[in-house]
Structure formats: C-alpha cells, structure tokens
Design a protein around this motif. Structure first.
Motif, mmCIF file in Angstrom:
data_model
loop_
_atom_site.group_PDB
_atom_site.id
_atom_site.type_symbol
_atom_site.label_atom_id
_atom_site.label_comp_id
_atom_site.label_asym_id
_atom_site.label_seq_id
_atom_site.Cartn_x
_atom_site.Cartn_y
_atom_site.Cartn_z
ATOM 1 N N GLU A 33 18.944 17.770 38.284
ATOM 2 C CA GLU A 33 19.536 18.080 39.589
ATOM 3 C C GLU A 33 20.489 19.271 39.490
ATOM 4 N N LEU A 34 20.250 20.272 40.312
ATOM 5 C CA LEU A 34 21.154 21.403 40.416
ATOM 6 C C LEU A 34 22.531 20.876 40.798
ATOM 7 N N PHE A 35 23.579 21.384 40.172
ATOM 8 C CA PHE A 35 24.946 20.939 40.443
ATOM 9 C C PHE A 35 25.746 22.118 40.950
ATOM 10 N N ILE A 36 26.357 21.964 42.125
ATOM 11 C CA ILE A 36 27.191 23.021 42.703
ATOM 12 C C ILE A 36 28.634 22.529 42.746
ATOM 13 N N HIS A 37 29.517 23.358 42.210
ATOM 14 C CA HIS A 37 30.950 23.064 42.148
ATOM 15 C C HIS A 37 31.646 24.099 43.035
ATOM 16 N N HIS A 38 32.251 23.644 44.121
ATOM 17 C CA HIS A 38 32.862 24.561 45.084
ATOM 18 C C HIS A 38 34.338 24.201 45.215
ATOM 19 N N VAL A 39 35.196 25.159 44.899
ATOM 20 C CA VAL A 39 36.641 24.937 44.887
ATOM 21 C C VAL A 39 37.306 25.905 45.866
ATOM 22 N N TYR A 40 38.242 25.368 46.641
ATOM 23 C CA TYR A 40 39.049 26.190 47.546
ATOM 24 C C TYR A 40 40.473 26.206 47.015
ATOM 25 N N PHE A 41 40.999 27.411 46.756
ATOM 26 C CA PHE A 41 42.342 27.580 46.220
ATOM 27 C C PHE A 41 43.304 27.969 47.340
ATOM 28 N N TYR A 42 44.436 27.304 47.361
ATOM 29 C CA TYR A 42 45.506 27.582 48.318
ATOM 30 C C TYR A 42 46.728 28.029 47.524
ATOM 31 N N LEU A 43 47.074 29.304 47.634
ATOM 32 C CA LEU A 43 48.230 29.816 46.906
ATOM 33 C C LEU A 43 49.532 29.239 47.451
ATOM 34 N N LYS A 44 50.523 29.099 46.572
ATOM 35 C CA LYS A 44 51.861 28.683 47.001
ATOM 36 C C LYS A 44 52.445 29.720 47.955
ATOM 37 N N GLU A 45 52.171 30.981 47.643
ATOM 38 C CA GLU A 45 52.617 32.089 48.495
ATOM 39 C C GLU A 45 51.368 32.816 48.992
ATOM 40 N N PRO A 46 50.777 32.347 50.095
ATOM 41 C CA PRO A 46 49.468 32.856 50.526
ATOM 42 C C PRO A 46 49.414 34.347 50.860
ATOM 43 N N HIS A 47 50.537 34.969 51.140
ATOM 44 C CA HIS A 47 50.503 36.386 51.496
ATOM 45 C C HIS A 47 51.095 37.273 50.400
ATOM 46 N N ASN A 48 51.167 36.735 49.185
ATOM 47 C CA ASN A 48 51.693 37.473 48.050
ATOM 48 C C ASN A 48 50.523 38.179 47.353
ATOM 49 N N ALA A 49 50.433 39.494 47.551
ATOM 50 C CA ALA A 49 49.311 40.273 47.007
ATOM 51 C C ALA A 49 49.262 40.228 45.490
ATOM 52 N N GLU A 50 50.408 40.176 44.837
ATOM 53 C CA GLU A 50 50.450 40.121 43.377
ATOM 54 C C GLU A 50 49.861 38.794 42.869
ATOM 55 N N HIS A 51 50.221 37.702 43.513
ATOM 56 C CA HIS A 51 49.688 36.390 43.115
ATOM 57 C C HIS A 51 48.188 36.294 43.402
ATOM 58 N N GLU A 52 47.792 36.891 44.496
ATOM 59 C CA GLU A 52 46.367 36.906 44.845
ATOM 60 C C GLU A 52 45.574 37.680 43.790
ATOM 61 N N ALA A 53 46.080 38.835 43.389
ATOM 62 C CA ALA A 53 45.412 39.642 42.361
ATOM 63 C C ALA A 53 45.378 38.897 41.027
ATOM 64 N N LYS A 54 46.444 38.197 40.711
ATOM 65 C CA LYS A 54 46.512 37.440 39.461
ATOM 66 C C LYS A 54 45.473 36.313 39.462
ATOM 67 N N LEU A 55 45.359 35.580 40.577
ATOM 68 C CA LEU A 55 44.379 34.501 40.645
ATOM 69 C C LEU A 55 42.961 35.062 40.565
ATOM 70 N N LEU A 56 42.711 36.180 41.213
ATOM 71 C CA LEU A 56 41.398 36.823 41.123
ATOM 72 C C LEU A 56 41.088 37.208 39.673
ATOM 73 N N GLU A 57 42.078 37.713 38.968
ATOM 74 C CA GLU A 57 41.924 38.025 37.545
ATOM 75 C C GLU A 57 41.502 36.769 36.766
ATOM 76 N N GLY A 58 42.166 35.664 37.043
ATOM 77 C CA GLY A 58 41.852 34.416 36.354
ATOM 78 C C GLY A 58 40.459 33.907 36.678
ATOM 79 N N LEU A 59 40.069 33.991 37.940
ATOM 80 C CA LEU A 59 38.733 33.538 38.337
ATOM 81 C C LEU A 59 37.648 34.393 37.691
ATOM 82 N N THR A 60 37.920 35.668 37.556
ATOM 83 C CA THR A 60 36.967 36.569 36.900
ATOM 84 C C THR A 60 36.795 36.182 35.429
ATOM 85 N N LYS A 61 37.887 35.826 34.775
ATOM 86 C CA LYS A 61 37.807 35.349 33.387
ATOM 87 C C LYS A 61 37.048 34.021 33.325
ATOM 88 N N LEU A 62 37.328 33.141 34.277
ATOM 89 C CA LEU A 62 36.700 31.819 34.313
ATOM 90 C C LEU A 62 35.185 31.916 34.447
#
Length: 137
Positions: A33-62
């Motif tokens: 069976e194909l398995f799909i894992h779908h995660v929605y991330f909610y930042l503590k500071e949703p409008h913080n561009a630096e935190h957004e870029a950092k999380l994107l960096e982490g997801l790219t590594k992941l």
C-alpha cells in the motif's frame, strides 16, 4: 528433568519472540500500500521571514531521507473557498512505497535531527497519514 525445563524455556522464548514481531511484518499486504505522510507546520511566529526560511532549509534537508519516493513542500495557495484551510506556514507531503518505509523515515537520523534542530520554530504540526493502492484505474 533439567533438560525438559530447558527445552520448555526455549520453546516459550521462541513463542515470545514471534509474538513480539511487528504486526506489519506479518501482514504482507501492508507492504503493497502506497503511504502518504502529509504534515502542516504552524510557525510560532507566522510572519517571521527568517524563521520561515530556516524551516524551509530544514525541510529541504529532510527530503534527503532515502525511503522518501517523492516530496512536495508547499505554502498555502491563493484560493478562497469556505472549505480551504490557509492558516499554516508550510505543507510537507511525502510518498513512501509502504508503511514500513515510512516507519524507517520516522526513526531515520535525518528526521530526528530535523526535529531537534528546527522543532523550536513551530507551535504545532498537524499530520494526515493515508494508505491506498499504488495505482487506481
């Protein structure tokens, strides 16, 4: 008498070992069976561009976890209908061949490092996991 007790012990130990095996190993249909894992991330500071870029960096590594077949990192689309949820920062969707491959992902060092290094950025995550046939139609 001692020989009989030892034999009984070894038989019971064998039964205990079989009983402790993951139910996934005993269910070969789960491996198909194909398995799909779908995660929605909610930042503590949703409008913080630096935190957004950092999380994107982490997801790219992941995305480098080898059991992942396909990955999509997304942001809320500019669609406006009453059923659409747009309050998350990033959507992380990845496809695995089966649930066993996803379980490997969950304990993979890259995944554990991602949580350790980037977990402080989000206030919550919502996860939707689904299974289904590899092909429909």
């Amino acid at each position: 008498m001692k020989d009989n007790s030892r034999r009984r012990f070894l038989q019971n130990a064998g039964i205990a070992t079989i009983a402790s095996v993951s139910p996934l190993a005993a269910a070969p249909e789960k491996q198909k069976e194909l398995f799909i894992h779908h995660v929605y991330f909610y930042l503590k500071e949703p409008h913080n561009a630096e935190h957004e870029a950092k999380l994107l960096e982490g997801l790219t590594k992941l995305a480098k976890v080898p059991t992942i077949q396909y990955v999509h990192i997304g942001k809320p689309a500019e669609t406006n209908r009453s059923v659409i949820v747009r309050d998350y920062t990033f959507s992380w969707m990845c496809f695995f061949k089966n649930i066993i491959e996803e379980e490997i992902y969950q304990t993979h060092p890259i995944h554990l490092e991602f949580i350790k290094d980037y977990g402080h950025l989000w206030e919550k995550v919502i996860v939707y996991d689904s299974v289904g046939p590899k092909k429909v139609g």
